[in-house]
Each structure stands twice: as structure tokens, then as C-alpha cells.
Motif scaffolding. Structure first.
Motif, PDB file in Angstrom:
ATOM      1  N   MET A 189       0.813  -1.158   0.000  1.00 51.28           N
ATOM      2  CA  MET A 189       0.000   0.000   0.000  1.00 51.28           C
ATOM      3  C   MET A 189       0.866   1.233   0.000  1.00 51.28           C
ATOM      4  N   GLY A 190       0.418   2.115  -0.734  1.00 57.91           N
ATOM      5  CA  GLY A 190       1.185   3.343  -0.820  1.00 57.91           C
ATOM      6  C   GLY A 190       0.489   4.459  -0.054  1.00 57.91           C
ATOM      7  N   PHE A 191       0.908   4.640   1.187  1.00 59.28           N
ATOM      8  CA  PHE A 191       0.349   5.743   1.983  1.00 59.28           C
ATOM      9  C   PHE A 191       1.106   7.023   1.680  1.00 59.28           C
ATOM     10  N   ARG A 192       0.341   8.037   1.560  1.00 61.57           N
ATOM     11  CA  ARG A 192       0.994   9.316   1.347  1.00 61.57           C
ATOM     12  C   ARG A 192       1.447   9.878   2.691  1.00 61.57           C
ATOM     13  N   ARG A 193       2.567  10.453   2.657  1.00 58.35           N
ATOM     14  CA  ARG A 193       3.066  11.091   3.885  1.00 58.35           C
ATOM     15  C   ARG A 193       2.535  12.509   3.917  1.00 58.35           C
ATOM     16  N   ARG A 194       2.085  12.864   5.080  1.00 55.27           N
ATOM     17  CA  ARG A 194       1.608  14.226   5.249  1.00 55.27           C
ATOM     18  C   ARG A 194       2.784  15.172   5.358  1.00 55.27           C
ATOM     19  N   ILE A 195       2.592  16.317   4.749  1.00 56.64           N
ATOM     20  CA  ILE A 195       3.631  17.340   4.879  1.00 56.64           C
ATOM     21  C   ILE A 195       3.369  18.046   6.198  1.00 56.64           C
ATOM     22  N   GLN A 196       4.371  18.040   7.051  1.00 57.93           N
ATOM     23  CA  GLN A 196       4.202  18.630   8.370  1.00 57.93           C
ATOM     24  C   GLN A 196       4.358  20.140   8.303  1.00 57.93           C
ATOM     25  N   GLU A 197       3.346  20.846   8.795  1.00 58.99           N
ATOM     26  CA  GLU A 197       3.406  22.297   8.810  1.00 58.99           C
ATOM     27  C   GLU A 197       4.076  22.748  10.097  1.00 58.99           C
ATOM     28  N   SER A 198       4.851  23.809   9.959  1.00 59.32           N
ATOM     29  CA  SER A 198       5.487  24.348  11.159  1.00 59.32           C
ATOM     30  C   SER A 198       4.438  25.116  11.964  1.00 59.32           C
ATOM     31  N   PRO A 199       4.552  25.105  13.290  1.00 58.16           N
ATOM     32  CA  PRO A 199       3.556  25.803  14.114  1.00 58.16           C
ATOM     33  C   PRO A 199       3.616  27.323  13.874  1.00 58.16           C
ATOM     34  N   LYS A 200       2.453  27.956  13.867  1.00 58.61           N
ATOM     35  CA  LYS A 200       2.358  29.393  13.631  1.00 58.61           C
ATOM     36  C   LYS A 200       1.695  30.047  14.840  1.00 58.61           C
ATOM     37  N   VAL A 201       2.134  31.245  15.132  1.00 62.51           N
ATOM     38  CA  VAL A 201       1.534  32.018  16.218  1.00 62.51           C
ATOM     39  C   VAL A 201       0.705  33.120  15.583  1.00 62.51           C
ATOM     40  N   ASP A 202      -0.572  33.159  15.943  1.00 58.52           N
ATOM     41  CA  ASP A 202      -1.448  34.185  15.405  1.00 58.52           C
ATOM     42  C   ASP A 202      -1.341  35.417  16.302  1.00 58.52           C
ATOM     43  N   LEU A 203      -0.861  36.529  15.744  1.00 57.46           N
ATOM     44  CA  LEU A 203      -0.629  37.745  16.515  1.00 57.46           C
ATOM     45  C   LEU A 203      -1.848  38.655  16.585  1.00 57.46           C
ATOM     46  N   THR A 204      -2.889  38.344  15.864  1.00 55.03           N
ATOM     47  CA  THR A 204      -4.054  39.219  15.812  1.00 55.03           C
ATOM     48  C   THR A 204      -4.690  39.438  17.188  1.00 55.03           C
ATOM     49  N   PRO A 205      -4.931  38.410  17.998  1.00 53.92           N
ATOM     50  CA  PRO A 205      -5.523  38.670  19.314  1.00 53.92           C
ATOM     51  C   PRO A 205      -4.615  39.517  20.223  1.00 53.92           C
ATOM     52  N   MET A 206      -3.311  39.303  20.133  1.00 55.10           N
ATOM     53  CA  MET A 206      -2.391  40.080  20.950  1.00 55.10           C
ATOM     54  C   MET A 206      -2.413  41.558  20.534  1.00 55.10           C
ATOM     55  N   ILE A 207      -2.461  41.836  19.250  1.00 52.83           N
ATOM     56  CA  ILE A 207      -2.519  43.212  18.761  1.00 52.83           C
ATOM     57  C   ILE A 207      -3.822  43.864  19.207  1.00 52.83           C
ATOM     58  N   ASP A 208      -4.932  43.129  19.161  1.00 56.81           N
ATOM     59  CA  ASP A 208      -6.212  43.664  19.618  1.00 56.81           C
ATOM     60  C   ASP A 208      -6.151  44.057  21.092  1.00 56.81           C
ATOM     61  N   VAL A 209      -5.559  43.207  21.907  1.00 55.14           N
ATOM     62  CA  VAL A 209      -5.464  43.497  23.341  1.00 55.14           C
ATOM     63  C   VAL A 209      -4.573  44.715  23.581  1.00 55.14           C
ATOM     64  N   VAL A 210      -3.468  44.836  22.871  1.00 51.34           N
ATOM     65  CA  VAL A 210      -2.568  45.975  23.041  1.00 51.34           C
ATOM     66  C   VAL A 210      -3.272  47.275  22.653  1.00 51.34           C
ATOM     67  N   PHE A 211      -4.016  47.267  21.577  1.00 51.21           N
ATOM     68  CA  PHE A 211      -4.744  48.463  21.172  1.00 51.21           C
ATOM     69  C   PHE A 211      -5.834  48.826  22.189  1.00 51.21           C
ATOM     70  N   LEU A 212      -6.521  47.826  22.737  1.00 48.96           N
ATOM     71  CA  LEU A 212      -7.526  48.109  23.757  1.00 48.96           C
ATOM     72  C   LEU A 212      -6.887  48.717  25.006  1.00 48.96           C
ATOM     73  N   LEU A 213      -5.743  48.202  25.416  1.00 46.81           N
ATOM     74  CA  LEU A 213      -5.036  48.774  26.559  1.00 46.81           C
ATOM     75  C   LEU A 213      -4.577  50.197  26.275  1.00 46.81           C
ATOM     76  N   LEU A 214      -4.085  50.429  25.073  1.00 49.95           N
ATOM     77  CA  LEU A 214      -3.649  51.764  24.684  1.00 49.95           C
ATOM     78  C   LEU A 214      -4.808  52.754  24.744  1.00 49.95           C
TER      79      LEU A 214
END
Length: 138
Positions: free
Chosen positions: A1-26
Motif C-alpha cells: 500500500m502506498g500511503f501518502r506522507r503528510r507534509i508537516q506544517e510548522s507551528p504558527k503564532v497568530d498575533l491578531t488577538p495580541m494586537i487587539d489586546v494591546v490596542f484596547l489597553l492603549l
């Protein structure tokens, strides 16, 4: 059987919530901060319905508190020290300067007159007395 290997994605950090919080604090800190021109001294200025005058670029600010303390440019001084400091300017430079007196409305009238006389003796070209704008009463 020929199983396809999954391409592993590198972990990403989403900065959008952090930017929202910083602007609210500002925004919170900008709104909650009060910008005052007076030193840590509580001066209750008298009210007036007169128009506001434009002050010159060069001015000497003198504060008189309710209990008679005198402050020159936000530093507490005695009346004698104030007179010596004003005399050090020289009459040629004081003619172009404004003496801005910020006296508490409960300050003694005699002390206000002493400070106005000190400005006259020092040779100031103009004298301004600070007041708060009178609120229209319903």
C-alpha cells in the motif's frame, strides 16, 4: 500500500488577538489619563466670563495656594526668593515676558497684591491672572 506522507506544517503564532489586546489597553490608558498643566498643587481658580487672552511665548508662572504657599515654575519658594529670582531676569528681558499669576480663589487678597507688586517692581511688560471659564447656569 502506498500511503501518502503528510507534509508537516510548522507551528504558527497568530498575533491578531495580541494586537487587539494591546490596542484596547492603549485606548484605555489614553482615555483614563488626565493631562493637567498645574503641578501636584490643588488650586481652585476663580471663575470669570472674560475672554481668554493669548499669552506670549515667554512667561513666568507663579502659583499661590490657598494656605499661602508660593510656587515659581512648579518649585516652592518664599516671597524673598521669588523677588530675588525675578530681579535676576533684568528689566530688559522682563518687558517682553508675561507674569502669569495662578492664585487660588480662597487665597488672601494681600498676598495676591504682593505678587502683583513684585511683578511690577521686576518690570514685567504684562500681567495675566488665571481663571476658570464661567459655566452657564440654567
Amino acid at each position: 500500500m502506498g500511503f501518502r506522507r503528510r507534509i508537516q506544517e510548522s507551528p504558527k503564532v497568530d498575533l491578531t488577538p495580541m494586537i487587539d489586546v494591546v490596542f484596547l489597553l492603549l485606548i484605555f490608558f489614553m482615555i483614563s489619563t488626565t493631562f493637567i498643566e498645574r503641578p501636584g498643587l490643588s488650586i481652585d481658580l476663580p471663575t470669570s466670563s472674560a475672554e481668554q487672552i493669548k499669552l506670549g511665548k515667554k512667561e513666568v508662572q507663579v502659583y499661590l495656594s490657598e494656605n499661602g504657599d508660593i510656587y515659581l515654575q512648579r518649585e516652592e519658594v518664599s516671597l524673598d526668593e521669588l523677588l530675588r529670582h525675578l530681579e535676576s531676569f533684568g528689566s530688559a528681558s522682563t518687558k517682553k515676558m508675561t507674569f502669569l499669576l495662578m492664585a487660588d480663589k480662597a487665597a488672601r487678597h494681600g498676598q495676591v497684591v504682593q505678587l502683583m507688586d513684585a511683578a511690577k517692581m521686576a518690570g514685567f511688560g504684562s500681567l495675566a491672572i488665571a481663571t476658570d471659564k464661567k459655566q452657564d447656569e440654567l
